[in-house]
Design a protein around this motif. Sequence first.
Motif, PDB file in Angstrom:
ATOM      1  N   LYS A   1      12.376  20.494 -74.992  1.00 39.99           N
ATOM      2  CA  LYS A   1      11.363  20.197 -73.976  1.00 39.99           C
ATOM      3  C   LYS A   1      10.362  21.344 -73.873  1.00 39.99           C
ATOM      4  O   LYS A   1       9.171  21.120 -73.691  1.00 39.99           O
ATOM      5  CB  LYS A   1      12.060  19.971 -72.629  1.00 39.99           C
ATOM      6  CG  LYS A   1      11.262  19.125 -71.661  1.00 39.99           C
ATOM      7  CD  LYS A   1      12.033  18.917 -70.375  1.00 39.99           C
ATOM      8  CE  LYS A   1      11.262  18.067 -69.402  1.00 39.99           C
ATOM      9  NZ  LYS A   1      11.291  16.646 -69.644  1.00 39.99           N
TER      10      LYS A   1
ATOM     11  N   THR B   1       5.582  16.893 -69.598  1.00 40.80           N
ATOM     12  CA  THR B   1       5.379  16.635 -71.012  1.00 40.80           C
ATOM     13  C   THR B   1       4.580  15.351 -71.129  1.00 40.80           C
ATOM     14  O   THR B   1       4.784  14.416 -70.372  1.00 40.80           O
ATOM     15  CB  THR B   1       6.715  16.513 -71.756  1.00 40.80           C
ATOM     16  OG1 THR B   1       7.536  15.597 -71.053  1.00 40.80           O
ATOM     17  CG2 THR B   1       7.434  17.832 -71.838  1.00 40.80           C
TER      18      THR B   1
ATOM     19  N   GLU C   1      10.258  11.427 -73.776  1.00 39.99           N
ATOM     20  CA  GLU C   1       9.941  12.237 -74.953  1.00 39.99           C
ATOM     21  C   GLU C   1      10.238  11.487 -76.257  1.00 39.99           C
ATOM     22  O   GLU C   1       9.671  11.782 -77.294  1.00 39.99           O
ATOM     23  CB  GLU C   1      10.743  13.544 -74.939  1.00 39.99           C
ATOM     24  CG  GLU C   1      10.363  14.494 -73.815  1.00 39.99           C
ATOM     25  CD  GLU C   1      11.086  14.196 -72.508  1.00 39.99           C
ATOM     26  OE1 GLU C   1      11.771  13.143 -72.417  1.00 39.99           O
ATOM     27  OE2 GLU C   1      10.961  15.010 -71.569  1.00 39.99           O
TER      28      GLU C   1
END
Length: 431
Positions: free
Chosen positions: A64, A97, A237
């Motif tokens: 991450k 993100t 992600e």
Amino acid sequence: MIWDQNEQMASGDLAELQLDRLQKIVGRVATHVPFYRNKFKEDKFDPASLISLDDIRRLPFTTKQDLRNNYPYGMFAVPLRDVVRIHSSSGTTGMATVVGYTQNDIDTWSNLIARILTAAGVSTHDVIQIAFGYGLFTGGFGLHYGAEKLGASVIPISAGNTRRQIQIMQDFKTTALVCTPSYALKIADVMMDQGINPNGLSLKFGLFGAEPWSEKMRQEISERLGILATDNYGLSEVMGPGVAGECEHCNGLHVNEDHFLLEILDPATLEPVKPGEVGELVITTLIKEAFPVVRYRTRDLTRLLPEPCPCGRTFRRIERITGRTDDMLIIKGVNVFPTQIESILFDIEGTQPHYNLIIEREHNEDKVTVMIEVVESIFFDEMKKQRTMVDHIKKRLASELGVGVHVKLVEERSLERFNGKGARVIDRREL
Ligand code: DLL
């Protein structure tokens, strides 16, 4: 019912397909993503030398933090003009993100969601109420497009307003509910308060995910709402929901292995665990265009379930997620890191660098209380000033975390002190 033939692939064919896709994706990230190009160079890894699936072990991991370092678009493998959708995981700017999808990615994603809905028993005849948030979170839109692809009738109600959810459920004859497991229980509570008998509704299926839950919660949801409750898993992600999901046997989540190469590794040594042992799930995306990731460390703990499933799908199953290797909390479906809270608190004048986070589940809803030490002059100040400070902290936390919390100001030196890493988070939720 099976959505597409790949779900029943023979293991040899699957391995061949995975290798072919892995070679292509590794070649693509080496060309288009500077992060991977540099890593491969550092590690002296030549993409052309990847000739077996085991070679994945020679590839670097992605964390991450790597994604954060490349905020916002540094990890994209296509120019922005080819990106048709952007999502983001919760968190403040810099902590968040950002992920992107090409039109092909959206089509693939929809197909994978349609698979999972089909596996859970949902079909074109169903009316699906999607009570996940629509927005930067992948839950709402991800499930939405998949449900449309399946051909079901979609009610994009989004999260919250429970009474309205129930009203719509009654009036529109909802047959499938999609939300977090804790929200399903909250809906059941409100129904009970309103004297509504769930058996009088049309509900048959519930697909739940985005947060950890237990077999006990499954039983409670199934009994109280009279539905088949299945688990589905994913993370932004890697794509969002649609990475893995349960079939009607409710015995673990089939991973969409033609799209995601999975490894289960010992988080300390990063070596594979013995078959069937618990470890960290590490995922490589096999055909994503805009945002491919190689060996992404999910930090989620699970294990492979080796027995074949009676449903006929050959994709391997993982056990429900049993924990994480980091301190990420999921509060009302929103991912929160204690460090985010910490940096906001310490930024506010008059606070001391000592706090506790208490997380409870009250009436099937997460409740977070932040206890923060404040300087003497504030603690002994008039109530009005204290209240202003509490409101200020609450507002900042709510806007930056995306979830509301309770705040209590406490006297200096009243919270326990720790040597080393303090146990500042007290999670009293029983799943
Ligand atoms: O929660 C994607 C999702 C949406 C999955 C809707 C399922 C349904 P993120 O916000 O990026 O994405 O959070 C991902 O949530 O790493 C897990 O720790 C946790 N998580 C997701 N699904 C489950 C589940 C979405 N079924 C993080 N059981 C993941 C336990 C889950 N934890």
